[in-house]
Design an enzyme around this catalytic site. Sequence first.
Site, PDB file in Angstrom:
ATOM      1  N   HIS A  14      44.103 -35.738 -49.363  1.00 16.29           N
ATOM      2  CA  HIS A  14      44.916 -35.916 -48.140  1.00 16.29           C
ATOM      3  C   HIS A  14      45.671 -34.432 -47.693  1.00 16.29           C
ATOM      4  CE1 HIS A  14      47.024 -37.995 -45.153  1.00 16.29           C
ATOM      5  NE2 HIS A  14      47.683 -38.777 -46.075  1.00 16.29           N
ATOM      6  N   GLY A  19      41.779 -49.382 -40.078  1.00 15.13           N
ATOM      7  CA  GLY A  19      42.979 -49.790 -41.040  1.00 15.13           C
ATOM      8  C   GLY A  19      43.396 -51.041 -41.195  1.00 15.13           C
ATOM      9  N   ARG A  20      44.278 -51.256 -40.290  1.00 14.47           N
ATOM     10  CA  ARG A  20      44.991 -52.471 -40.144  1.00 14.47           C
ATOM     11  C   ARG A  20      44.465 -53.713 -39.867  1.00 14.47           C
ATOM     12  NH1 ARG A  20      50.303 -50.167 -36.241  1.00 14.47           N
ATOM     13  NH2 ARG A  20      51.247 -48.986 -37.837  1.00 14.47           N
ATOM     14  N   ARG A  54      40.600 -35.145 -45.853  1.00  7.80           N
ATOM     15  CA  ARG A  54      41.255 -35.877 -44.310  1.00  7.80           C
ATOM     16  C   ARG A  54      42.012 -34.843 -43.893  1.00  7.80           C
ATOM     17  NH1 ARG A  54      45.242 -41.132 -44.216  1.00  7.80           N
ATOM     18  NH2 ARG A  54      43.177 -42.126 -43.618  1.00  7.80           N
ATOM     19  N   HIS A 101      48.686 -35.800 -41.801  1.00  2.00           N
ATOM     20  CA  HIS A 101      49.786 -36.738 -41.424  1.00  2.00           C
ATOM     21  C   HIS A 101      51.215 -36.340 -41.832  1.00  2.00           C
ATOM     22  CE1 HIS A 101      46.683 -40.628 -41.626  1.00  2.00           C
ATOM     23  NE2 HIS A 101      46.432 -39.774 -40.821  1.00  2.00           N
ATOM     24  N   TYR A 117      52.103 -34.482 -44.309  1.00  4.02           N
ATOM     25  CA  TYR A 117      52.403 -34.248 -45.640  1.00  4.02           C
ATOM     26  C   TYR A 117      52.127 -32.922 -46.156  1.00  4.02           C
ATOM     27  CZ  TYR A 117      52.640 -39.217 -45.691  1.00  4.02           C
ATOM     28  OH  TYR A 117      53.079 -40.601 -45.067  1.00  4.02           O
ATOM     29  N   THR A 121      48.906 -47.042 -47.020  1.00  2.00           N
ATOM     30  CA  THR A 121      50.250 -47.172 -48.179  1.00  2.00           C
ATOM     31  C   THR A 121      50.645 -48.643 -47.731  1.00  2.00           C
ATOM     32  OG1 THR A 121      50.950 -44.857 -47.655  1.00  2.00           O
ATOM     33  CG2 THR A 121      52.603 -46.353 -48.568  1.00  2.00           C
ATOM     34  N   GLN A 180      42.317 -41.706 -52.821  1.00  2.00           N
ATOM     35  CA  GLN A 180      42.900 -40.595 -52.102  1.00  2.00           C
ATOM     36  C   GLN A 180      43.958 -39.935 -52.878  1.00  2.00           C
ATOM     37  OE1 GLN A 180      46.066 -41.057 -48.594  1.00  2.00           O
ATOM     38  NE2 GLN A 180      44.232 -40.834 -47.383  1.00  2.00           N
TER      39      GLN A 180
END
Length: 330
Positions: A158, A299-300, A210, A161, A163, A11, A85
């Site tokens: 998705h 990711g990061r 995912r 996580h 959600y 995000t 996604q």
Amino acid sequence: MKNRIVMSAMTRNFSPDHVATEKTVNYYEARAAGGAALILTEGIIVHSTADGYVDVPHIQTTEQAQSWRPVVDAVHRAGAKIFCQLWHCGRISHSDFTGGVPPVSSTNQAAAGMNRQNGKPFGTPRALGAEEMPDIYSMFAHSARLALDAGFDGVQVHMGHGYLVDQFFDARVNDRTDRYGGTVENRCRFALELLECVLAAVPKEKVMVRISPSRDMGGIYDWPDLEEMIGHLLPAFRGMGLRMLDISCAAADYFATSGRVVRMARPLWPSCLIGGASLTRAQAEGEVESGLLDLVTWGRSFIANPDFGARLADGRPVKEFDRAMLADLI
């Protein structure tokens, strides 16, 4: 694909009008040119009532979907593929983000803690009625069609996580007494019905899911009945024709979380299996060479290094991620 390097979905909060912008194009193009073979976009909200974040993209209308066409074209020119996604936040939200209506969930119990997006407690959700669930499934199917019409190579549903879909999987959250709660089979039902709807709307080979059965929530946080859940869910996914699965743990330690799940999953899942989370090159190669993973996510590292894929391949040093890097989309 040119390699096994995947840029994970992250995000970024740079879509004030819920559409992709020129900065979005430049951001994803740089990662594609920088060595990512597959890009999983940031979560893109399937309906205005599914939102839970400040300035994130939506894919409810043709206009919103087509705003991503320049992104897709740029990624393709750079030799990579890109999946959209599809995201519904469920109770990880507030009516500030859902047009004034309560968020929906498996439960009517609010998530604990404060919502960092607006500095308020998470909103009290409304538990979905069974008769409403086809409407949610249709949101995902509609967005999947829009994504493919915009040129995306596929979609990632998705289901992780914390959600919406994960709120059905997780027995700590799902307190239902109907056919969507209680037993392992019942807690998986919402996800399977949703996936069935998406697979009926778009080609099966264009769909990835995912899940995040184990992650770090101030300590290791596993799905209750973890092995039973994996043992029921993955064969059901395969039986429906799904062939791409991303087992995510966000920024957690891979070997303590999703790496454990990958080892449970692989005997049940001979198709494409994706995972990772800041692995070293040697660790990633070990997971691939042992047959545990087919593609590896980072990711990061891609936020800190637009050319992370190339640096990883060449063995060049990389910058460490710093949260200050989130201040701009570059």
